[in-house]
Design a protein around this motif. Structure first.
Motif, PDB file in Angstrom:
ATOM      1  N   LEU A  12      90.287  32.128  33.393  1.00 33.87           N
ATOM      2  CA  LEU A  12      90.003  32.776  32.110  1.00 33.87           C
ATOM      3  C   LEU A  12      90.171  31.796  30.946  1.00 33.87           C
ATOM      4  O   LEU A  12      89.364  31.783  30.015  1.00 33.87           O
ATOM      5  N   ILE A  13      91.210  30.970  31.016  1.00 29.72           N
ATOM      6  CA  ILE A  13      91.452  29.977  29.959  1.00 29.72           C
ATOM      7  C   ILE A  13      90.316  28.958  29.919  1.00 29.72           C
ATOM      8  O   ILE A  13      89.817  28.605  28.846  1.00 29.72           O
ATOM      9  N   GLU A  14      89.880  28.501  31.093  1.00 26.82           N
ATOM     10  CA  GLU A  14      88.810  27.497  31.143  1.00 26.82           C
ATOM     11  C   GLU A  14      87.478  28.082  30.680  1.00 26.82           C
ATOM     12  O   GLU A  14      86.717  27.420  29.961  1.00 26.82           O
ATOM     13  N   VAL A  15      87.189  29.324  31.061  1.00 25.61           N
ATOM     14  CA  VAL A  15      85.959  29.989  30.601  1.00 25.61           C
ATOM     15  C   VAL A  15      85.996  30.132  29.082  1.00 25.61           C
ATOM     16  O   VAL A  15      85.006  29.844  28.390  1.00 25.61           O
ATOM     17  N   ALA A  16      87.141  30.563  28.551  1.00 28.03           N
ATOM     18  CA  ALA A  16      87.283  30.710  27.098  1.00 28.03           C
ATOM     19  C   ALA A  16      87.099  29.363  26.401  1.00 28.03           C
ATOM     20  O   ALA A  16      86.422  29.266  25.376  1.00 28.03           O
ATOM     21  N   ARG A  17      87.699  28.312  26.966  1.00 26.81           N
ATOM     22  CA  ARG A  17      87.574  26.977  26.371  1.00 26.81           C
ATOM     23  C   ARG A  17      86.111  26.556  26.264  1.00 26.81           C
ATOM     24  O   ARG A  17      85.661  26.071  25.221  1.00 26.81           O
ATOM     25  N   LYS A  18      85.367  26.753  27.349  1.00 24.10           N
ATOM     26  CA  LYS A  18      83.955  26.356  27.353  1.00 24.10           C
ATOM     27  C   LYS A  18      83.153  27.152  26.331  1.00 24.10           C
ATOM     28  O   LYS A  18      82.296  26.597  25.627  1.00 24.10           O
ATOM     29  N   LEU A  19      83.427  28.449  26.236  1.00 24.50           N
ATOM     30  CA  LEU A  19      82.710  29.276  25.260  1.00 24.50           C
ATOM     31  C   LEU A  19      83.074  28.879  23.829  1.00 24.50           C
ATOM     32  O   LEU A  19      82.197  28.783  22.964  1.00 24.50           O
ATOM     33  N   PHE A  20      84.359  28.646  23.579  1.00 19.98           N
ATOM     34  CA  PHE A  20      84.780  28.194  22.250  1.00 19.98           C
ATOM     35  C   PHE A  20      84.128  26.854  21.912  1.00 19.98           C
ATOM     36  O   PHE A  20      83.711  26.618  20.777  1.00 19.98           O
ATOM     37  N   ALA A  21      84.051  25.963  22.914  1.00 19.51           N
ATOM     38  CA  ALA A  21      83.461  24.638  22.703  1.00 19.51           C
ATOM     39  C   ALA A  21      81.977  24.735  22.378  1.00 19.51           C
ATOM     40  O   ALA A  21      81.457  23.980  21.556  1.00 19.51           O
ATOM     41  N   GLU A  22      81.289  25.666  23.023  1.00 16.63           N
ATOM     42  CA  GLU A  22      79.840  25.822  22.812  1.00 16.63           C
ATOM     43  C   GLU A  22      79.515  26.528  21.499  1.00 16.63           C
ATOM     44  O   GLU A  22      78.573  26.159  20.797  1.00 16.63           O
ATOM     45  N   ARG A  23      80.300  27.559  21.161  1.00 15.60           N
ATOM     46  CA  ARG A  23      79.928  28.437  20.043  1.00 15.60           C
ATOM     47  C   ARG A  23      80.884  28.406  18.857  1.00 15.60           C
ATOM     48  O   ARG A  23      80.546  28.899  17.774  1.00 15.60           O
ATOM     49  N   GLY A  24      82.094  27.876  19.061  1.00 14.76           N
ATOM     50  CA  GLY A  24      83.129  27.994  18.036  1.00 14.76           C
ATOM     51  C   GLY A  24      83.903  29.283  18.245  1.00 14.76           C
ATOM     52  O   GLY A  24      83.362  30.278  18.732  1.00 14.76           O
ATOM     53  N   LYS A  25      85.160  29.268  17.884  1.00 16.13           N
ATOM     54  CA  LYS A  25      86.046  30.406  18.146  1.00 16.13           C
ATOM     55  C   LYS A  25      85.524  31.711  17.543  1.00 16.13           C
ATOM     56  O   LYS A  25      85.524  32.761  18.190  1.00 16.13           O
ATOM     57  N   LYS A  26      85.070  31.666  16.297  1.00  9.33           N
ATOM     58  CA  LYS A  26      84.700  32.912  15.608  1.00  9.33           C
ATOM     59  C   LYS A  26      83.464  33.579  16.205  1.00  9.33           C
ATOM     60  O   LYS A  26      83.238  34.773  15.997  1.00  9.33           O
TER      61      LYS A  26
END
Length: 200
Positions: A12-26
């Motif tokens: 879950l942490i790694e999936v979140a990291r990749k999504l944050f990296a691609e789109r930005g946290k917000k």
């Protein structure tokens, strides 16, 4: 069961990291993380109450990776001056790798620098201990001058940390890569004892 739990949380942490990296946290929602992970909302909320909590977990995970890279140098059987050189290189390279790996997330890291620093305090203390160990060994082997090891270790760490923000902002670029050895030379010049050849 605990091993499976740990694997799920790491996923879950790694999936979140990749999504944050691609789109930005917000631009990432808890639903996005749940769907992309294939684990569902119930599983996600079992581990994390909200997006801020998983974001903090991502920061923590990335900082631990940086420290593990740096720590690997301390296990090498090499002379302390070479070890300190490799430590400095590894610290800067690990930061670069983290910045490059995290794309859009680096902007969030910079905006949330105080949050990052709070998370990083324990790791900073551990890195200071690594530097102290190198300095003590260098003094014992008469490669380094006698010094206040505690203070010198803190100065070296914060000198390295002072280079990180320009690096995150990409203000140093290629010149930074070229001048890494100059940074090492500058640090070593202040602590190394002159060799017999240099004294002649």
């Amino acid at each position: 069961m605990p091993e499976k739990t740990s694997r799920t949380k790491k996923l879950l942490i790694e999936v979140a990291r990749k999504l944050f990296a691609e789109r930005g946290k917000k631009n990432v929602t808890m639903n996005d993380i749940a769907e992309t992970s294939g684990k569902g909302r119930r599983t996600l909320y079992t581990y994390f109450k909200n997006k801020d909590e998983i974001y903090k977990a991502v920061i923590d995970s990335e900082l631990i990776k940086i420290f593990q890279e740096i720590q690997s140098v301390s296990l090498e059987k090499i002379e302390p001056d070479i070890k300190l050189t490799k430590h400095i290189h590894k610290h800067l390279d690990a930061i670069k790798e983290t910045v490059n790996r995290n794309g859009s997330l680096k902007a969030d890291f910079f905006r949330d620098i105080y949050e990052v620093e709070r998370t990083r305090r324990k790791i900073d203390i551990q890195e200071i201990e690594l530097i102290k160990s190198i300095l003590r060994e260098g003094i014992e082997k008469k490669l380094f001058k006698r010094m206040n090891v505690e203070l010198s270790s803190i100065i070296i760490l914060y000198a390295l940390k002072g280079l990180e923000v320009p690096y995150i902002r990409e203000n140093m670029g290629i010149e930074f890569e070229k001048n890494k050895n100059s940074i090492v030379d500058f640090v070593l010049a202040g602590i190394k004892l002159p060799t017999s050849k240099e004294m002649i």
